[in-house]
Design a protein around this motif. Structure first.
Motif, PDB file in Angstrom:
ATOM      1  N   ASP A 158       0.876  -1.172   0.000  1.00 57.08           N
ATOM      2  CA  ASP A 158       0.000   0.000   0.000  1.00 57.08           C
ATOM      3  C   ASP A 158       0.915   1.223   0.000  1.00 57.08           C
ATOM      4  O   ASP A 158       1.137   1.872   1.023  1.00 57.08           O
ATOM      5  CB  ASP A 158      -0.906  -0.018   1.240  1.00 57.08           C
ATOM      6  CG  ASP A 158      -1.978   1.069   1.197  1.00 57.08           C
ATOM      7  OD1 ASP A 158      -1.818   2.022   0.412  1.00 57.08           O
ATOM      8  OD2 ASP A 158      -2.956   0.956   1.959  1.00 57.08           O
ATOM      9  N   TYR A 159       1.470   1.521  -1.178  1.00 57.46           N
ATOM     10  CA  TYR A 159       2.521   2.529  -1.275  1.00 57.46           C
ATOM     11  C   TYR A 159       2.000   3.941  -1.027  1.00 57.46           C
ATOM     12  O   TYR A 159       2.742   4.803  -0.548  1.00 57.46           O
ATOM     13  CB  TYR A 159       3.203   2.441  -2.640  1.00 57.46           C
ATOM     14  CG  TYR A 159       3.800   1.072  -2.897  1.00 57.46           C
ATOM     15  CD1 TYR A 159       4.708   0.505  -2.007  1.00 57.46           C
ATOM     16  CD2 TYR A 159       3.427   0.334  -4.021  1.00 57.46           C
ATOM     17  CE1 TYR A 159       5.243  -0.758  -2.227  1.00 57.46           C
ATOM     18  CE2 TYR A 159       3.961  -0.933  -4.257  1.00 57.46           C
ATOM     19  CZ  TYR A 159       4.860  -1.467  -3.351  1.00 57.46           C
ATOM     20  OH  TYR A 159       5.377  -2.723  -3.570  1.00 57.46           O
ATOM     21  N   LYS A 160       0.751   4.184  -1.331  1.00 58.61           N
ATOM     22  CA  LYS A 160       0.169   5.507  -1.099  1.00 58.61           C
ATOM     23  C   LYS A 160       0.141   5.824   0.405  1.00 58.61           C
ATOM     24  O   LYS A 160       0.621   6.875   0.834  1.00 58.61           O
ATOM     25  CB  LYS A 160      -1.244   5.592  -1.681  1.00 58.61           C
ATOM     26  CG  LYS A 160      -1.914   6.951  -1.506  1.00 58.61           C
ATOM     27  CD  LYS A 160      -3.281   6.950  -2.187  1.00 58.61           C
ATOM     28  CE  LYS A 160      -3.942   8.332  -2.110  1.00 58.61           C
ATOM     29  NZ  LYS A 160      -4.240   8.729  -0.712  1.00 58.61           N
ATOM     30  N   ARG A 161      -0.406   4.890   1.193  1.00 59.27           N
ATOM     31  CA  ARG A 161      -0.454   5.125   2.639  1.00 59.27           C
ATOM     32  C   ARG A 161       0.946   5.097   3.251  1.00 59.27           C
ATOM     33  O   ARG A 161       1.225   5.811   4.217  1.00 59.27           O
ATOM     34  CB  ARG A 161      -1.363   4.094   3.315  1.00 59.27           C
ATOM     35  CG  ARG A 161      -2.854   4.340   3.082  1.00 59.27           C
ATOM     36  CD  ARG A 161      -3.686   3.473   4.006  1.00 59.27           C
ATOM     37  NE  ARG A 161      -5.117   3.762   3.890  1.00 59.27           N
ATOM     38  CZ  ARG A 161      -5.953   3.112   3.107  1.00 59.27           C
ATOM     39  NH1 ARG A 161      -5.496   2.125   2.344  1.00 59.27           N
ATOM     40  NH2 ARG A 161      -7.235   3.418   3.069  1.00 59.27           N
ATOM     41  N   ALA A 162       1.806   4.271   2.681  1.00 62.42           N
ATOM     42  CA  ALA A 162       3.186   4.235   3.172  1.00 62.42           C
ATOM     43  C   ALA A 162       3.846   5.603   3.010  1.00 62.42           C
ATOM     44  O   ALA A 162       4.463   6.129   3.939  1.00 62.42           O
ATOM     45  CB  ALA A 162       3.984   3.176   2.428  1.00 62.42           C
ATOM     46  N   ARG A 195      14.120  -3.436  -0.955  1.00 59.37           N
ATOM     47  CA  ARG A 195      14.934  -2.286  -0.555  1.00 59.37           C
ATOM     48  C   ARG A 195      15.079  -1.260  -1.681  1.00 59.37           C
ATOM     49  O   ARG A 195      15.094  -0.059  -1.435  1.00 59.37           O
ATOM     50  CB  ARG A 195      16.314  -2.741  -0.073  1.00 59.37           C
ATOM     51  CG  ARG A 195      16.266  -3.564   1.213  1.00 59.37           C
ATOM     52  CD  ARG A 195      17.593  -3.545   1.944  1.00 59.37           C
ATOM     53  NE  ARG A 195      17.926  -2.220   2.436  1.00 59.37           N
ATOM     54  CZ  ARG A 195      17.416  -1.682   3.543  1.00 59.37           C
ATOM     55  NH1 ARG A 195      16.510  -2.323   4.245  1.00 59.37           N
ATOM     56  NH2 ARG A 195      17.807  -0.484   3.929  1.00 59.37           N
ATOM     57  N   ALA A 196      15.205  -1.723  -2.923  1.00 64.49           N
ATOM     58  CA  ALA A 196      15.356  -0.791  -4.037  1.00 64.49           C
ATOM     59  C   ALA A 196      14.130   0.109  -4.144  1.00 64.49           C
ATOM     60  O   ALA A 196      14.247   1.343  -4.265  1.00 64.49           O
ATOM     61  CB  ALA A 196      15.579  -1.551  -5.340  1.00 64.49           C
ATOM     62  N   LYS A 197      12.945  -0.494  -4.064  1.00 64.21           N
ATOM     63  CA  LYS A 197      11.717   0.296  -4.144  1.00 64.21           C
ATOM     64  C   LYS A 197      11.547   1.168  -2.904  1.00 64.21           C
ATOM     65  O   LYS A 197      11.087   2.314  -2.995  1.00 64.21           O
ATOM     66  CB  LYS A 197      10.516  -0.626  -4.312  1.00 64.21           C
ATOM     67  CG  LYS A 197       9.194   0.107  -4.518  1.00 64.21           C
ATOM     68  CD  LYS A 197       8.068  -0.834  -4.921  1.00 64.21           C
ATOM     69  CE  LYS A 197       8.230  -1.311  -6.348  1.00 64.21           C
ATOM     70  NZ  LYS A 197       7.051  -2.070  -6.836  1.00 64.21           N
ATOM     71  N   TYR A 201      11.072   5.318  -2.758  1.00 61.53           N
ATOM     72  CA  TYR A 201      10.048   6.092  -2.056  1.00 61.53           C
ATOM     73  C   TYR A 201      10.666   7.062  -1.052  1.00 61.53           C
ATOM     74  O   TYR A 201      10.146   8.172  -0.860  1.00 61.53           O
ATOM     75  CB  TYR A 201       9.040   5.162  -1.379  1.00 61.53           C
ATOM     76  CG  TYR A 201       7.982   4.675  -2.347  1.00 61.53           C
ATOM     77  CD1 TYR A 201       6.943   5.509  -2.739  1.00 61.53           C
ATOM     78  CD2 TYR A 201       8.043   3.402  -2.900  1.00 61.53           C
ATOM     79  CE1 TYR A 201       5.976   5.083  -3.647  1.00 61.53           C
ATOM     80  CE2 TYR A 201       7.085   2.964  -3.803  1.00 61.53           C
ATOM     81  CZ  TYR A 201       6.058   3.819  -4.176  1.00 61.53           C
ATOM     82  OH  TYR A 201       5.105   3.404  -5.085  1.00 61.53           O
ATOM     83  N   LEU A 202      11.779   6.674  -0.439  1.00 60.96           N
ATOM     84  CA  LEU A 202      12.458   7.633   0.448  1.00 60.96           C
ATOM     85  C   LEU A 202      13.012   8.801  -0.371  1.00 60.96           C
ATOM     86  O   LEU A 202      12.923   9.963   0.051  1.00 60.96           O
ATOM     87  CB  LEU A 202      13.586   6.949   1.213  1.00 60.96           C
ATOM     88  CG  LEU A 202      13.222   6.226   2.505  1.00 60.96           C
ATOM     89  CD1 LEU A 202      14.493   5.767   3.230  1.00 60.96           C
ATOM     90  CD2 LEU A 202      12.386   7.097   3.440  1.00 60.96           C
ATOM     91  N   GLY A 226      19.180  -2.214  -7.659  1.00 61.42           N
ATOM     92  CA  GLY A 226      18.495  -2.839  -8.781  1.00 61.42           C
ATOM     93  C   GLY A 226      17.127  -2.283  -9.114  1.00 61.42           C
ATOM     94  O   GLY A 226      16.299  -2.987  -9.711  1.00 61.42           O
ATOM     95  N   PHE A 227      16.851  -1.031  -8.787  1.00 60.80           N
ATOM     96  CA  PHE A 227      15.557  -0.434  -9.111  1.00 60.80           C
ATOM     97  C   PHE A 227      15.414  -0.357 -10.625  1.00 60.80           C
ATOM     98  O   PHE A 227      16.237   0.245 -11.321  1.00 60.80           O
ATOM     99  CB  PHE A 227      15.455   0.961  -8.488  1.00 60.80           C
ATOM    100  CG  PHE A 227      14.105   1.604  -8.644  1.00 60.80           C
ATOM    101  CD1 PHE A 227      12.978   1.037  -8.072  1.00 60.80           C
ATOM    102  CD2 PHE A 227      13.968   2.783  -9.356  1.00 60.80           C
ATOM    103  CE1 PHE A 227      11.734   1.627  -8.208  1.00 60.80           C
ATOM    104  CE2 PHE A 227      12.725   3.391  -9.500  1.00 60.80           C
ATOM    105  CZ  PHE A 227      11.609   2.809  -8.922  1.00 60.80           C
ATOM    106  N   LYS A 228      14.370  -0.986 -11.136  1.00 62.03           N
ATOM    107  CA  LYS A 228      14.220  -1.146 -12.584  1.00 62.03           C
ATOM    108  C   LYS A 228      13.430  -0.031 -13.253  1.00 62.03           C
ATOM    109  O   LYS A 228      13.477   0.100 -14.483  1.00 62.03           O
ATOM    110  CB  LYS A 228      13.516  -2.479 -12.881  1.00 62.03           C
ATOM    111  CG  LYS A 228      14.223  -3.703 -12.328  1.00 62.03           C
ATOM    112  CD  LYS A 228      15.608  -3.876 -12.907  1.00 62.03           C
ATOM    113  CE  LYS A 228      16.263  -5.162 -12.408  1.00 62.03           C
ATOM    114  NZ  LYS A 228      17.655  -5.298 -12.915  1.00 62.03           N
TER     115      LYS A 228
END
Length: 259
Positions: A158-162, A195-197, A201-202, A226-228
């Protein structure tokens, strides 16, 4: 000639005067001089204070034994015992002590937060979210608790709330993701699987806050891990002000070795 008795009197007076005494003090019979008070012995450390030292030295078993010398143990001590077991990866025992802490003080937000980290470690992310939310109702200005809530949302994808939780954490404490303090009474969860993702976000959160140096740092970390989706850095509005920077351009050209 001075008499031997008079000389002896002066010698006695000189030896008993403080170093700052003057000749006038001697002639006046050392009036107004204050008696020297010996320093008081330092108070012995409490079991909790001694155990805190063991925790700082990562001597967790010794810390547990010493914390439990506190009679009777209180909510703070039981919470710290839980943290010590947590650091030894004995999650079940850690949980028992967090729960004991909460039996003594049901409103102890730090122990509730730490119980949330147990749920997170056991991959029960939904329960971790609800536990962190419960802690935040009691302690709504805790940056670390908002960080933990964000990480639990992140684990649920839930990347939005994160992101919202991370932004709130940073608004309370701008250094919440950079600080590396002692264990104290509250655990801040830092383990994530993607961790890459996570670093993407950070970077996004720091860029939105105008903290360019840290945004660039986490862009680099995400690429090294490795963020693609590099195109996101060229598309997301949060990175717009960074795109004209030579450092950003260099990162976009770079093909870092994936760690």
């Amino acid at each position: 000639m001075w008499s031997n008795r008079l000389i002896g009197s002066f010698v006695f007076i000189a030896l008993t005067l403080p170093a700052a005494a003057t000749a006038q003090d001697i002639r006046a019979g050392v009036r107004d001089t204050k008696p020297v008070v010996p320093p008081q012995a330092a108070s012995p450390l409490t079991p909790e204070a001694r155990a805190d030292i063991f925790m700082a030295r990562k001597m967790y078993r010794e810390a547990v034994e010493t914390y439990l010398e506190t009679k009777p143990p209180n909510a703070v001590v039981y919470n710290k015992v839980g943290i010590a077991y947590h650091q030894m990866s004995d999650l079940d025992t850690a949980r028992k002590y967090y729960e004991r802490s909460l039996k003594l003080n049901s409103k102890y937000a730090e122990a509730i937060n730490n119980l949330g980290t147990i749920h997170y470690a056991k991959k029960n992310y939904r329960r971790a979210v609800s536990t962190y939310q419960r802690a935040l109702k009691i302690s709504p200005e805790s940056a670390s608790m908002y960080s933990n809530l964000g990480t639990a949302y992140f684990a649920r994808k839930d990347y939005k709330r994160a992101t919202e939780s991370y932004e709130k954490a940073m608004s309370i404490d701008p250094e919440v993701f950079e600080s590396r303090g002692s264990h104290g009474v509250l655990l801040q969860e830092r383990s994530v699987t993607e961790r890459a993702k996570f670093h993407y976000y950070l970077a996004k959160t720091y860029a939105k806050a105008g903290r360019t140096e840290l945004a660039l740092l986490y862009i680099r970390k995400s690429l090294e891990e490795g963020f693609k989706e590099r195109k996101k850095y060229m598309q997301d509005s949060e990175f717009e002000t960074l795109r004209s920077l030579p450092e950003f351009e260099d990162l976009m050209k770079l093909e870092p070795r994936v760690l």
